[in-house]
Scaffold this active site. Structure first.
Site: not given
Length: 754
Positions: A41-42, A228-229, A259, A627
């Site tokens: 996504k980044t 973002d997020e 998330q 992670r």
């Protein structure tokens, strides 16, 4: 599209999959990118920024990209700079919500009647103000822990509820008490010309609501808003984003409902789940291919998270290798668990050549770190604990920063009182209390008393003279701030020297390597670097503007205040990282161990009777699992020490949701620390159940670490467990298993509110 434009577009899209390219090339209108873990996504966000500027033709200063940590913002800006020119990259606003709000409030401070030189209080400062509020109100901090009170106030602010509205809406004893503290807390902040993190958001919402001309100006400036997020936005952040994007509708929200793990601090998962109702006709792109984890790790995560209802379905998949099974360790107790984890990490390091810095141990609550930390230390395994902002939490740095804050904001008594006798200058704690008492009794600002200590009759001559000299130094530094020709570095050097902080660190016999002095030197270096970067960025927008020394110092202090815990994590240190699951968000490691996977820990005990909280706990476990790139270990202990007592535990219900074909279970017998068979006939547990039933009879007043004070209504031993029904003063009625509830009996209690 011209040939040149086609070439630019192809460069930006060459290594993207189809959904990623679809998100990058969506030019105008609302866009929701549902990005699974490890789905790039980044990369999508940064390429989208590059596409907007290089292909769509957007001006760099019309692009606003918001993320949730300074570290993520820095990484995003660095990636963008590789796609466009450095000058263009510097003209883009890439920041956290709080940094953006702090910047806007500096620019438009006069519109809200705010002082330009306001202080931003970090968590430690806020705790001190809460404690001061409790003291002034004569409220027992044991009955109303400052951290809990501060959390209640923070949640209210995130919902845009000020102290007056909060006072009007509460009716129970706890709420009325918090309302009193909230009112006093607000008074102290205003008296100190200070804001906490939540005030930055709250005041920005007020700015946008009350000043249409400012909103219009910002909407014209920020024509493309990327967040973002998005699943972690709270109500105030949602309103800010919605207001900025209201004119052009070019809001790109990227995130993953699976998330969303910050509901406890105000994040509203509904913001992302309801995006399409807020923006009808929005384009939705799903990023489902995972580039991070092995097939088995991803399969375990996907199977577990599908038990949640509050989500948007995604089919997670990966082309990565199948990988090794996820290991589930059943250990005897926490000591045994730590030994097993330590040995597992050592084997991965020795046999698989996994660097220490590519490993992490996660836990639900900080207290679980002690035993694993002791074990790793004893085994000689290098490790770091991600807890706090390492550099800016050091005492000598906090002292230096307190001087600078007190200089730019003279009425900031929190920082004034921190430095009034640091280094020691003959001002005792008794003298400080005398100043505080006089300030409260006569409604006189602390800074005025420092400059006129004769007003405090209870001070002796020596104290008055010492305080007066301190006041003169502050006056001299404040006048120097208005002078021209002095650099930020030079000013800070003079303060460190003239305050004797530098001399104190140089002569510190307990620091033979003079690390504290070196840290002050690093602060000076950071000031020089900050000034160079800040001046360059300012002059991109206005070549004729040269920031004043006061402006530079305010901006630097603002940046320091907004550093977060996660910014301190450094995977390149060559050490195993120990951190909470919440802190692990946004990181990745070759090998991950999650300890304490037990009911009452993960999921946390407060989620026992709340389906929404249980789903957030499952999302938290999902974040921890995803992670891991290559190796994943989940461990639980059959017994765990709780307040010095060995208590039986229950394996986490989440373990039952994992596909058995992807798991390798280690039985207790096979990993017993002493090589013997682990046996348990249950008689000891039943004896413990009976004992606990006798310790907490109906009518007992108890204290719970999360729920506070309560009264036991009913106790029922059931085999190895003892269930107790308890009505809590603030949390309502709960049914708890006493073996895990961490209750303390309250023998004497005066202000219980029952």
């Amino acid at each position: 599209m011209s040939g040149a434009d086609s070439l630019l577009a192809s460069e930006l899209l060459c290594d993207l999959n189809d959904p990623q390219a679809e998100a990058v090339t969506h030019a105008n209108g609302p866009l929701l990118v549902l990005a699974g873990p490890g789905s790039g996504k980044t990369r999508v966000i940064t390429r989208r920024v590059g596409h907007l500027i290089r292909v769509v033709g957007a001006a760099p200063w019309n692009v606003l990209a918001i993320t949730f940590t300074n570290k993520a913002a820095g990484e995003m800006k660095s990636r963008i700079a590789n796609l466009i020119s450095e000058r263009q990259a510097r003209a883009i606003t890439v920041s956290t919500f709080h940094s953006l709000c702090a910047r806007l409030l500096r620019i438009y401070a006069d519109r809200l009647g705010l002082p330009v030189g306001y202080s931003i209080y970090d968590t430690a400062d806020q705790q001190r103000v809460i404690k001061r509020s409790l003291e002034e109100l004569e409220i027992n901090a044991k009955n109303f822990p400052p951290a809990g009170v501060l959390a209640s106030i923070s949640n209210a602010k995130n919902e845009l509820i000020d102290a007056k509205a909060y006072t009007t809406n509460v009716s129970d004893f706890y709420g009325r008490t918090v309302a009193r503290v909230y009112t006093k807390y607000t008074e102290i902040l205003e008296r100190n010309r200070a804001m906490d993190f939540d005030d930055l958001l709250l005041n920005t919402v007020q700015l946008l609501r009350q000043h249409p001309a400012v909103l219009s100006e910002l909407q014209d400036r920020y024509r493309y808003v990327l967040i973002d997020e998005y699943q972690d936005t709270n109500h105030a952040q949602f309103l800010i984003a919605s207001a900025l994007a209201a004119r052009h509708k070019n809001l790109c929200a990227t995130g993953d409902p699976d998330q969303s793990i910050y509901g406890w601090r105000g994040a509203n998962i509904g913001n992302i789940l309801e995006f399409e109702s807020h923006y009808p006709g929005a384009k939705v792109v799903r990023l489902e291919q995972n580039y991070r984890s092995t097939q088995r790790i991803l399969g375990v995560a996907d199977a577990m998270i599908q038990n949640n209802r509050a989500r948007k379905h995604k089919t997670l998949w990966t082309d990565n290798l199948e990988g090794e099974p996820v290991r589930v360790l059943t250990c005897r107790d926490e000591q045994h668990e730590s030994r097993c984890i330590s040995k597992s990490l050592q084997r991965l390091h020795d046999d698989k050549q996994i660097p220490w810095g590519s490993m992490a141990v996660f836990y639900r609550i900080n207290s679980l770190s002690r035993v694993i930390e002791d074990e790793l230390r004893g085994a000689g395994v290098p490790h770091q604990i991600a807890r706090g902002t390492a550099f800016y939490d050091r005492k000598e740095i906090k002292d230096a920063v307190a001087y600078l804050r007190a200089i730019v904001n003279p009425v900031d008594e929190v920082n004034l009182l921190r430095i009034i006798n640091t280094p020691t200058r003959g001002i005792s704690e008794r003298s400080v209390k005398a100043i505080q008492a006089h300030s409260l009794a006569h409604q006189t600002a602390v800074d005025e008393l420092i400059r006129n200590p004769l007003l405090v009759s209870s001070l002796n001559n020596r104290a008055q003279n010492s305080i007066a000299r301190f006041g003169k130094s502050l006056d001299q530094w404040q006048r120097r701030l208005e002078e021209s020709g002095l650099t930020l570095r030079g000013f800070i050097e003079s303060v460190l020297r003239e305050s004797s902080l530098e001399e104190m660190c140089r002569n510190d016999k307990s620091d033979p390597d003079q690390e504290r002095l070196a840290n002050l030197g690093e602060l000076v270096s950071s000031a020089q670097q900050f000034e160079q970067e800040y001046v360059f960025e300012i002059q991109l927008g206005d070549e004729d503007h040269t920031p004043s020394l006061n402006e530079l110092l305010l901006a630097m202090l603002e940046r320091i205040s907004l550093v977060s815990d996660v910014d301190a994590v450094d995977p390149d240190q060559g050490a195993v990282t120990l951190m909470t699951l919440h802190a692990a968000k946004g990181l990745e490691f070759d090998a991950v161990a999650i300890i304490g996977v037990e009911d009452g820990l993960l999921p946390h005990q407060r989620a026992r009777e709340d389906e929404h909280e249980l789903e957030e706990e499952r999302r938290l476990c999902f974040v921890g699992i995803t992670r891991a790139m290559r190796y994943l270990i989940l461990s639980h202990a059959r017994y765990r020490l709780v307040f010095g007592q060995s208590m039986p535990t229950i394996p986490s219900r989440f373990l039952k949701e994992l596909p058995e074909n992807l798991i390798e279970f280690n039985k207790p017998d096979s990993i017993d620390a002493h090589g013997g068979e682990v046996r348990n006939d249950g008689r000891g547990e039943r004896a413990l159940a009976g004992k606990l039933a006798g310790e907490f009879p109906p009518g007992s007043i108890v204290r719970h670490p999360d729920f506070g004070l309560g009264r036991v209504l009913h106790v029922a031993p059931m085999g190895a467990h003892t269930r107790a029904r308890i009505t809590f003063n603030t949390a309502g009625t709960k049914t708890l298993i006493l073996q895990y509830a961490r209750l303390a009996k309250v023998e004497e209690f005066t202000e219980d509110g029952f």
